[in-house]
Design a protein around this motif. Structure first.
Motif, PDB file in Angstrom:
ATOM      1  N   THR A  31       1.976   8.454   5.111  1.00 22.12           N
ATOM      2  CA  THR A  31       2.245   7.419   6.103  1.00 22.12           C
ATOM      3  C   THR A  31       0.940   6.730   6.459  1.00 22.12           C
ATOM      4  OG1 THR A  31       4.062   8.749   6.972  1.00 22.12           O
ATOM      5  CG2 THR A  31       3.273   6.949   8.359  1.00 22.12           C
ATOM      6  N   PHE A  32       0.936   5.398   6.363  1.00 22.83           N
ATOM      7  CA  PHE A  32      -0.254   4.609   6.608  1.00 22.83           C
ATOM      8  C   PHE A  32      -0.196   4.019   8.011  1.00 22.83           C
ATOM      9  CE2 PHE A  32       0.279   4.843   2.109  1.00 22.83           C
ATOM     10  CZ  PHE A  32      -1.006   4.942   1.610  1.00 22.83           C
ATOM     11  N   TYR A  33      -1.298   4.167   8.760  1.00 20.79           N
ATOM     12  CA  TYR A  33      -1.421   3.611  10.109  1.00 20.79           C
ATOM     13  C   TYR A  33      -2.573   2.616  10.107  1.00 20.79           C
ATOM     14  CZ  TYR A  33       1.644   7.324  11.702  1.00 20.79           C
ATOM     15  OH  TYR A  33       2.707   8.155  11.872  1.00 20.79           O
ATOM     16  N   ASN A  34      -2.303   1.404  10.574  1.00 24.08           N
ATOM     17  CA  ASN A  34      -3.328   0.369  10.643  1.00 24.08           C
ATOM     18  C   ASN A  34      -3.933   0.360  12.047  1.00 24.08           C
ATOM     19  OD1 ASN A  34      -4.959  -1.838  10.483  1.00 24.08           O
ATOM     20  ND2 ASN A  34      -3.339  -3.307  10.017  1.00 24.08           N
ATOM     21  N   PHE A  35      -5.125   0.932  12.174  1.00 26.78           N
ATOM     22  CA  PHE A  35      -5.841   0.945  13.443  1.00 26.78           C
ATOM     23  C   PHE A  35      -6.807  -0.232  13.558  1.00 26.78           C
ATOM     24  CE2 PHE A  35      -4.681   5.447  12.898  1.00 26.78           C
ATOM     25  CZ  PHE A  35      -4.026   5.671  14.097  1.00 26.78           C
ATOM     26  N   GLY A  36      -6.894  -1.058  12.522  1.00 27.19           N
ATOM     27  CA  GLY A  36      -7.792  -2.207  12.519  1.00 27.19           C
ATOM     28  C   GLY A  36      -7.171  -3.418  13.198  1.00 27.19           C
ATOM     29  N   GLU A  38      -6.700  -6.482  11.842  1.00 21.05           N
ATOM     30  CA  GLU A  38      -6.090  -7.459  10.930  1.00 21.05           C
ATOM     31  C   GLU A  38      -5.045  -6.786  10.043  1.00 21.05           C
ATOM     32  OE1 GLU A  38      -9.723  -8.807   9.131  1.00 21.05           O
ATOM     33  OE2 GLU A  38      -9.937 -10.414  10.597  1.00 21.05           O
ATOM     34  N   ASN A  39      -4.165  -7.595   9.470  1.00 18.69           N
ATOM     35  CA  ASN A  39      -3.105  -7.089   8.599  1.00 18.69           C
ATOM     36  C   ASN A  39      -3.676  -6.436   7.344  1.00 18.69           C
ATOM     37  OD1 ASN A  39      -1.270  -8.223  10.374  1.00 18.69           O
ATOM     38  ND2 ASN A  39      -0.809  -9.963   9.075  1.00 18.69           N
ATOM     39  N   VAL A  40      -2.913  -5.456   6.817  1.00 21.71           N
ATOM     40  CA  VAL A  40      -3.230  -4.811   5.546  1.00 21.71           C
ATOM     41  C   VAL A  40      -1.957  -4.818   4.709  1.00 21.71           C
ATOM     42  CG1 VAL A  40      -4.074  -2.735   4.390  1.00 21.71           C
ATOM     43  CG2 VAL A  40      -4.842  -3.254   6.718  1.00 21.71           C
ATOM     44  N   ARG A  41      -2.077  -5.195   3.447  1.00 23.41           N
ATOM     45  CA  ARG A  41      -0.929  -5.162   2.537  1.00 23.41           C
ATOM     46  C   ARG A  41      -0.969  -3.827   1.799  1.00 23.41           C
ATOM     47  NH1 ARG A  41       2.749  -8.663   0.924  1.00 23.41           N
ATOM     48  NH2 ARG A  41       1.693 -10.399   1.909  1.00 23.41           N
ATOM     49  N   VAL A  42       0.050  -2.991   2.058  1.00 26.24           N
ATOM     50  CA  VAL A  42       0.179  -1.676   1.431  1.00 26.24           C
ATOM     51  C   VAL A  42       1.448  -1.687   0.589  1.00 26.24           C
ATOM     52  CG1 VAL A  42       0.440   0.798   1.833  1.00 26.24           C
ATOM     53  CG2 VAL A  42      -0.959  -0.569   3.391  1.00 26.24           C
ATOM     54  N   TYR A  43       1.302  -1.591  -0.728  1.00 30.48           N
ATOM     55  CA  TYR A  43       2.434  -1.568  -1.655  1.00 30.48           C
ATOM     56  C   TYR A  43       3.414  -2.713  -1.362  1.00 30.48           C
ATOM     57  CZ  TYR A  43       5.903   0.484  -4.783  1.00 30.48           C
ATOM     58  OH  TYR A  43       6.793   0.707  -5.799  1.00 30.48           O
ATOM     59  N   GLU A  51       0.677  -0.840  13.643  1.00 35.66           N
ATOM     60  CA  GLU A  51       1.931  -0.433  13.005  1.00 35.66           C
ATOM     61  C   GLU A  51       1.672   0.577  11.894  1.00 35.66           C
ATOM     62  OE1 GLU A  51       4.093  -3.896  11.732  1.00 35.66           O
ATOM     63  OE2 GLU A  51       4.586  -4.459  13.786  1.00 35.66           O
ATOM     64  N   SER A  52       2.769   1.175  11.409  1.00 34.26           N
ATOM     65  CA  SER A  52       2.667   2.160  10.335  1.00 34.26           C
ATOM     66  C   SER A  52       3.650   1.839   9.220  1.00 34.26           C
ATOM     67  CB  SER A  52       2.948   3.569  10.880  1.00 34.26           C
ATOM     68  OG  SER A  52       4.279   3.674  11.330  1.00 34.26           O
ATOM     69  N   PHE A  53       3.432   2.468   8.076  1.00 36.70           N
ATOM     70  CA  PHE A  53       4.288   2.293   6.902  1.00 36.70           C
ATOM     71  C   PHE A  53       4.448   3.643   6.218  1.00 36.70           C
ATOM     72  CE2 PHE A  53       4.324   1.449   2.214  1.00 36.70           C
ATOM     73  CZ  PHE A  53       5.631   0.991   2.133  1.00 36.70           C
ATOM     74  N   LEU A  54       5.682   4.137   6.129  1.00 37.49           N
ATOM     75  CA  LEU A  54       5.994   5.383   5.436  1.00 37.49           C
ATOM     76  C   LEU A  54       6.170   5.073   3.957  1.00 37.49           C
ATOM     77  CD1 LEU A  54       6.720   8.396   5.349  1.00 37.49           C
ATOM     78  CD2 LEU A  54       9.063   7.750   5.880  1.00 37.49           C
ATOM     79  N   LEU A  81      -5.589   4.492   8.025  1.00 37.87           N
ATOM     80  CA  LEU A  81      -5.537   5.925   7.780  1.00 37.87           C
ATOM     81  C   LEU A  81      -4.220   6.279   7.093  1.00 37.87           C
ATOM     82  CD1 LEU A  81      -6.954   7.454  11.072  1.00 37.87           C
ATOM     83  CD2 LEU A  81      -8.044   7.401   8.844  1.00 37.87           C
ATOM     84  N   CYS A  82      -4.303   7.177   6.125  1.00 37.72           N
ATOM     85  CA  CYS A  82      -3.117   7.709   5.474  1.00 37.72           C
ATOM     86  C   CYS A  82      -3.014   9.185   5.823  1.00 37.72           C
ATOM     87  CB  CYS A  82      -3.210   7.544   3.953  1.00 37.72           C
ATOM     88  SG  CYS A  82      -1.800   8.281   3.077  1.00 37.72           S
TER      89      CYS A  82
END
Length: 92
Positions: A31-36, A38-43, A51-54, A81-82
């Motif tokens: 599970t990826f958590y964006n603590f930064g 700006e946006n991050v493109r994950v997969y 926000e987070s992405f499972l 963070l993952c």
């Protein structure tokens, strides 16, 4: 294996601060958590700040890898963070 059919796992994490091809091999429910800021493109999924992405399947050990691309220019503030589980093979 425990009496109830569940397996034991360790909890781990990896910090990602640059564009990369990220391996989820051997991870349980990464599970990826964006603590930064700006946006991050994950997969192919945009993960907004806070926000987070499972990226895993419940109870399964994952294989494969996928791209992670940070959006925005502030390289010093990147903070993705993952968190993931790692199976314990021999547990009593």
């Amino acid at each position: 294996m425990l009496d109830n059919g569940l397996k034991k796992a360790h909890l781990g994490f990896k910090k990602i601060t640059e564009d990369t091809t990220f391996s989820i091999k051997g991870m349980i429910e990464p599970t990826f958590y964006n603590f930064g800021p700006e946006n991050v493109r994950v997969y192919h999924t945009v993960v907004k700040p806070g926000e987070s992405f499972l990226a895993g399947v419940h109870g399964m050990v994952m294989e494969g890898e996928f791209p992670i691309v940070f959006q925005g220019e502030n390289k010093n503030a990147r903070d993705l963070l993952c968190y993931y589980g790692s199976p314990i093979d021999n547990c009593e």
